[in-house]
Design a protein around this motif. Structure first.
Motif, PDB file in Angstrom:
ATOM      1  N   LEU A  36       0.799  -1.222   0.000  1.00  0.00           N
ATOM      2  CA  LEU A  36       0.000   0.000   0.000  1.00  0.00           C
ATOM      3  C   LEU A  36       0.837   1.280   0.000  1.00  0.00           C
ATOM      4  O   LEU A  36       0.295   2.366  -0.185  1.00  0.00           O
ATOM      5  CB  LEU A  36      -0.950   0.009   1.199  1.00  0.00           C
ATOM      6  N   ILE A  39       0.263   4.197  -2.406  1.00  0.00           N
ATOM      7  CA  ILE A  39      -1.092   4.049  -2.955  1.00  0.00           C
ATOM      8  C   ILE A  39      -2.123   4.636  -1.995  1.00  0.00           C
ATOM      9  O   ILE A  39      -3.025   5.348  -2.400  1.00  0.00           O
ATOM     10  CB  ILE A  39      -1.424   2.565  -3.227  1.00  0.00           C
ATOM     11  N   GLY A 160      -7.457   4.215  -7.730  1.00  0.00           N
ATOM     12  CA  GLY A 160      -6.201   3.495  -7.584  1.00  0.00           C
ATOM     13  C   GLY A 160      -6.065   2.556  -6.409  1.00  0.00           C
ATOM     14  O   GLY A 160      -5.017   1.914  -6.251  1.00  0.00           O
ATOM     15  N   LEU A 161      -7.087   2.433  -5.574  1.00  0.00           N
ATOM     16  CA  LEU A 161      -6.982   1.486  -4.459  1.00  0.00           C
ATOM     17  C   LEU A 161      -7.223   0.071  -4.960  1.00  0.00           C
ATOM     18  O   LEU A 161      -8.068  -0.153  -5.826  1.00  0.00           O
ATOM     19  CB  LEU A 161      -7.972   1.856  -3.354  1.00  0.00           C
TER      20      LEU A 161
END
Length: 174
Positions: A36, A39, A160-161
């Motif tokens: 992550l 992000i 974008g996750l």
């Protein structure tokens, strides 16, 4: 710091300017999760959006003197109160502030006649999915049965996750 050094209250319009900084500071924790890093946690709700949420009357802050330690932003959708963001500044984490903000939100939602609290989160990040499960939230397994939450997840994925790590959760109020 003990519980007596901070208190929970309704958010005020003038709080909105401080909330993005708290969210960004708290979001730095995502840099510790390799999948992550870069992000998640790098964007914050802008003050103008916070003001719109605060006017709806269900946003809370944890204050320590004049400093805001954390906040919970939420928005009504029919009979559900959706938690848009819960953030606690790193200087104040691990003191029960997040759990106390959630409890305050639950009490407010119940007293205001909502039937459930909803949110979207990272399924397996310790301070996300597991934290909310401990507070009585359950994952909505069939998103087709909850179009609004399905839409929230789709919007997050478009920003974008990673879809496989996102979860919609609900806590019914009695």
């Amino acid at each position: 710091m003990s519980e007596t050094d901070w208190s929970i209250r309704l958010a005020k319009l003038e709080d909105a300017e401080h909330l993005p900084d708290i969210e960004l500071a708290a979001g730095k924790l995502f840099e510790t999760i390799p999948d992550l890093a870069g992000i998640a946690g790098g964007q914050a709700i802008p003050p103008e959006r916070h003001r719109k949420l605060i006017v709806k009357g269900h946003c809370l802050v944890a204050a320590s003197g004049e400093r805001i330690a954390g906040f919970l932003a939420s928005e009504p959708f029919g009979r559900e109160l959706h938690i848009t963001e819960l953030s606690v500044h790193p200087d104040f984490q691990q003191q029960g502030i997040g759990a106390r903000l959630m409890r305050g939100c639950q009490i407010d939602a119940h007293n205001s006649g909502f039937s459930a609290l909803t949110l979207t989160t990272f399924r397996n990040v310790p301070w996300n999915g597991p934290f909310y499960r401990r507070l009585g939230f359950v994952e909505v397994e069939e998103l087709d049965s909850h179009a609004r939450l399905r839409g929230e997840i789709a919007k997050e994925v478009s920003h974008g996750l990673p879809e496989d790590q996102r979860a919609a959760m609900i806590r019914f109020l009695s």
